[in-house]
Design a protein around this motif. Structure first.
Motif, short mmCIF file in Angstrom:
data_model
loop_
_atom_site.label_atom_id
_atom_site.label_comp_id
_atom_site.label_asym_id
_atom_site.label_seq_id
_atom_site.Cartn_x
_atom_site.Cartn_y
_atom_site.Cartn_z
N ASP A 6 -2.70 -6.41 -5.16
CA ASP A 6 -2.65 -4.87 -5.06
C ASP A 6 -4.05 -4.21 -3.88
N GLU A 22 -3.13 4.49 0.51
CA GLU A 22 -3.89 3.96 0.14
C GLU A 22 -4.62 3.71 1.23
N CYS A 72 0.80 -0.85 -0.14
CA CYS A 72 -0.08 -0.11 0.30
C CYS A 72 0.59 1.33 0.08
N SER A 85 -3.11 6.01 -9.57
CA SER A 85 -2.22 5.51 -9.99
C SER A 85 -1.17 6.11 -9.14
N SER A 86 0.29 5.42 -9.14
CA SER A 86 1.15 6.44 -8.26
C SER A 86 2.40 5.73 -9.35
N ASP A 115 4.06 1.37 3.01
CA ASP A 115 5.18 1.56 1.47
C ASP A 115 5.98 2.73 1.97
N ASP A 165 -5.92 -1.69 -4.50
CA ASP A 165 -6.21 -0.80 -4.84
C ASP A 165 -7.83 -1.55 -6.23
#
Ligand code: UDP
Ligand code: MG
Length: 347
Positions: free
Chosen positions: A94, A13, A10, A206-207, A43, A96
């Motif tokens: 993920d 998030e 994460c 989205s990163s 993270d 998400d």
């Protein structure tokens, strides 16, 4: 009973942490043959992610977490989760909800049947993604597959289930610069692919910026093949041979027709061309030397700032050391739960 560890990286998030649990937990609870644990890896998020994870972990006995001291990237987050996981199988997912949770029962059943050690997933389309990004992604997979021995499937996700044996093999690869998608393929084993339609994110953004993806692609190529170096040598050899032939031509014209002063344009363009080419090849060599530099320093891939008390094997409380009456009853109950779990795992 087999244990499945679900690893959830994460980064910023906070909207998805609880949503993910509320969607995935009921799906796994339906499955009779397994026990499961969630390992959230924070993270270095800058938002409320870690608070959300801690609340969830306090509330639910099957949620553990690891929290990094800063953002180390998804590769590091997955590695931390895999190292901490004790499951007979490990699933990467993920947070998400772009990795469809309804594939989980199928993945787990395939694994329990024992025909496959790795069950990975692949997006059959890239809808909802900018076309230019898809184009580069396709070219990247084509290029890397041509250049390297390991076949990396276009559209393959990190979303996958791996048997304990595969996890142990994966952990034997000690390189610091980790391109997990390639490493998973590199270790091999009996592999099955499940396809699904692309899904948009449940929340947040989205990163991955475009530049981050370019770096990721270069990482993938440089860590899996030395072909660019080889092609640089081939090209050098080809141009040196051509130059040699051209030299004969110049000597011949000089001797036959005397010295005519011309060719300014051709000299300048040749100089610029080869100047540029040398810089490109120096850059390629630099990429590899940079990797050597990073590997030689051998820094850890991540630093853990905080983790739930029994996320890592070596952190498990020793049952014999817990003295009754030393803690308030709520903590004591918690310890008993952990102790029972510990005894079960180690019996
Ligand atoms: N992620 C992470 N560290 C990062 C970037 C992303 O742990 O530095 C996590 C993120 O929280 C998500 C997963 O990796 O769970 C995939 O990220 P994202 O959705 O941004 O990537 P995309 O789906 O666009 O490829
Ligand atoms: Mg995503």
């Amino acid at each position: 009973m087999k244990l499945v560890s679900l690893i959830v990286p994460c980064y910023n998030e906070d909207e998805s942490v609880n949503l993910f649990y509320s969607v995935v937990n009921p799906i796994l609870a339906e499955l009779k043959d397994i026990e499961y644990e969630f390992i959230y890896v924070n993270d270095g998020s800058k938002d409320e992610t870690i608070q959300k994870i801690k609340q969830l972990s306090d509330r639910e006995s099957n949620v553990r977490f690891i929290s990094f001291s800063r953002n180390f990237g998804k590769e590091a987050a997955m590695l931390a989760g895999i190292e901490a996981a004790r499951g007979d199988a490990v699933i990467l997912m993920d947070v998400d909800l772009q990795d469809p949770p309804n594939l989980l029962p199928q993945m787990i059943q395939e694994w329990i049947k024992g025909n496959y050690d790795v069950i990975y997933t692949r997006r059959s389309n890239r809808s909802g993604e900018p076309p230019i990004r898809s184009w580069f992604a396709r070219k990247f997979y084509k290029f890397i597959n041509k250049m390297s021995d390991v076949h990396i499937v276009d559209g393959a996700r990190d979303y996958r289930l791996m048997d304990r044996r595969v996890v142990e093999s994966f952990l034997q690869l000690k390189e610091k610069n980790r391109f997990a998608k390639g490493l998973f393929m590199w270790v091999g084993y009996r592999t099955k692919c499940i396809e699904f339609e692309n899904i948009e994110r449940a929340a947040g953004d989205s990163s991955w910026s475009f530049l981050k993806l370019v770096h990721y692609a270069i990482d993938g190529i440089v860590s899996f093949t030395i072909s660019p170096l080889r092609w640089a040598s081939y090209f050098g050899f080809f141009t040196a041979s051509s130059a040699f032939l051209y030299m004969f031509y110049i000597i011949f014209t000089k001797l036959s027709f005397g010295n005519e002063v011309s060719g300014y344009a051709s000299i300048v363009s040749i100089m610029l061309f080869f100047g540029g080419l040398q810089l490109i090849f120096l850059g390629i060599i630099g990429e590899y030397i940079g990797r050597i530099f990073i590997e030689v320093k051998a820094r850890p891939s991540y630093i853990v700032q905080e983790q739930s008390s029994f996320a890592l094997k070596k952190e498990l409380p020793k049952p014999g050391l817990i003295v009754k009456g030393e803690f308030p009853s709520s903590i004591q109950r918690n310890i008993h739960k952990k102790k029972a779990l510990y005894l079960r795992r180690n019996s």
